[in-house]
Design an enzyme around this catalytic site. Structure first.
Site, PDB file in Angstrom:
ATOM      1  N   ARG A  80       0.838  -1.201   0.000  1.00 14.16           N
ATOM      2  CA  ARG A  80       0.000   0.000   0.000  1.00 14.16           C
ATOM      3  C   ARG A  80       0.873   1.251   0.000  1.00 14.16           C
ATOM      4  NH1 ARG A  80      -4.932  -2.008   0.241  1.00 14.16           N
ATOM      5  NH2 ARG A  80      -5.230  -3.941   1.419  1.00 14.16           N
ATOM      6  N   ILE A 101       2.207   4.762   0.889  1.00 12.23           N
ATOM      7  CA  ILE A 101       2.275   5.415   2.205  1.00 12.23           C
ATOM      8  C   ILE A 101       1.460   6.710   2.221  1.00 12.23           C
ATOM      9  CG2 ILE A 101       4.318   6.870   1.822  1.00 12.23           C
ATOM     10  CD1 ILE A 101       5.408   5.761   4.501  1.00 12.23           C
ATOM     11  N   VAL A 121      10.582   7.820  -7.296  1.00 17.99           N
ATOM     12  CA  VAL A 121      11.361   6.636  -6.915  1.00 17.99           C
ATOM     13  C   VAL A 121      11.777   5.942  -8.213  1.00 17.99           C
ATOM     14  CG1 VAL A 121      11.391   4.446  -5.675  1.00 17.99           C
ATOM     15  CG2 VAL A 121      10.054   6.366  -4.761  1.00 17.99           C
ATOM     16  N   HIS A 129       7.359   1.162 -10.826  1.00 21.39           N
ATOM     17  CA  HIS A 129       6.204   0.784 -10.007  1.00 21.39           C
ATOM     18  C   HIS A 129       4.943   1.207 -10.731  1.00 21.39           C
ATOM     19  CE1 HIS A 129       7.826   4.697  -8.799  1.00 21.39           C
ATOM     20  NE2 HIS A 129       6.578   5.105  -8.598  1.00 21.39           N
ATOM     21  N   HIS A 154       1.163   2.296 -10.031  1.00 20.31           N
ATOM     22  CA  HIS A 154       0.162   2.705  -9.056  1.00 20.31           C
ATOM     23  C   HIS A 154      -1.157   2.062  -9.467  1.00 20.31           C
ATOM     24  CE1 HIS A 154       2.424   6.315  -7.417  1.00 20.31           C
ATOM     25  NE2 HIS A 154       3.034   6.193  -8.578  1.00 20.31           N
TER      26      HIS A 154
HETATM   27  P1  AMP Z   1       6.134   8.157  -7.986  1.00 20.39           P
HETATM   28  O1  AMP Z   1       6.046   9.574  -7.474  1.00 20.39           O
HETATM   29  O2  AMP Z   1       5.289   7.853  -9.176  1.00 20.39           O
HETATM   30  O3  AMP Z   1       7.594   7.746  -8.164  1.00 20.39           O
HETATM   31  O4  AMP Z   1       5.532   7.246  -6.833  1.00 20.39           O
HETATM   32  C1  AMP Z   1       6.231   6.947  -5.670  1.00 20.39           C
HETATM   33  C2  AMP Z   1       5.210   6.577  -4.647  1.00 20.39           C
HETATM   34  O5  AMP Z   1       5.863   5.929  -3.574  1.00 20.39           O
HETATM   35  C3  AMP Z   1       4.468   7.785  -4.039  1.00 20.39           C
HETATM   36  O6  AMP Z   1       3.062   7.661  -4.290  1.00 20.39           O
HETATM   37  C4  AMP Z   1       4.800   7.692  -2.557  1.00 20.39           C
HETATM   38  O7  AMP Z   1       3.715   8.060  -1.728  1.00 20.39           O
HETATM   39  C5  AMP Z   1       5.170   6.231  -2.407  1.00 20.39           C
HETATM   40  N1  AMP Z   1       6.063   5.921  -1.293  1.00 20.39           N
HETATM   41  C6  AMP Z   1       7.196   6.573  -0.945  1.00 20.39           C
HETATM   42  N2  AMP Z   1       7.774   5.965   0.106  1.00 20.39           N
HETATM   43  C7  AMP Z   1       6.992   4.902   0.424  1.00 20.39           C
HETATM   44  C8  AMP Z   1       7.046   3.889   1.415  1.00 20.39           C
HETATM   45  N3  AMP Z   1       8.045   3.836   2.318  1.00 20.39           N
HETATM   46  N4  AMP Z   1       6.068   2.964   1.462  1.00 20.39           N
HETATM   47  C9  AMP Z   1       5.044   3.009   0.574  1.00 20.39           C
HETATM   48  N5  AMP Z   1       4.946   3.933  -0.402  1.00 20.39           N
HETATM   49  C10 AMP Z   1       5.895   4.875  -0.472  1.00 20.39           C
END
Ligand code: AMP
Length: 114
Positions: free
Chosen positions: A29, A31, A96, A100, A102
């Site tokens: 999920r 964060i 990140v 990934h 979403h």
């Molecule tokens: P993006 O901005 O598309 O690279 O998405 C990165 C996502 O990772 C964002 O929606 C953040 O809220 C999520 N995120 C960052 N750190 C964590 C974490 N420790 N656990 C879960 N989700 C995270």
């Protein structure tokens, strides 16, 4: 420890709310959820973005999509509708650099997105 956040989550070095784990794919999920259902689906192997993943391992890219579909079912949004988004590059909001997807659902999602 790796300096990639999602590699660290895949390795279990950083905790996350994991809802699916197999040899190749992890889902947990977000964060900072943007919808009632907001799950991130990632390969355990490090690939920076979807294009890199598809070029290096197209079968794994397909596995991610299949797992996302199964999670949509499991989370109860397959019928109502859901969105799969993968941001590539900082200009598109990628924060990140580990690919990934979403998976967003559980509320109305406008199109086009803002
Ligand atoms: P993006 O901005 O598309 O690279 O998405 C990165 C996502 O990772 C964002 O929606 C953040 O809220 C999520 N995120 C960052 N750190 C964590 C974490 N420790 N656990 C879960 N989700 C995270």
């Amino acid at each position: 420890m790796t300096d990639c956040l999602f590699c660290a989550i895949a390795a279990g070095d950083i905790p996350a709310d994991v809802i699916h784990r197999d040899d190749d794919v992890l889902a947990f999920r977000d964060i900072s959820p943007q919808a009632p259902v907001h799950v991130l689906v990632i390969p355990r192997a490090h690939h920076a973005n979807a294009a890199d993943l598809a070029a290096a391992d197209p079968a794994l890219a397909g596995r991610l999509l299949a797992v996302a579909g199964a999670i949509a079912d499991q989370e109860g949004v397959a019928e109502s509708g859901y969105r799969l988004v993968t941001n590539t590059g900082s200009g598109a909001g990628q924060s990140v650099d580990h690919v990934h997807f979403h998976l967003l659902g559980g509320r109305g999602l406008s199109w086009p997105p803002g």
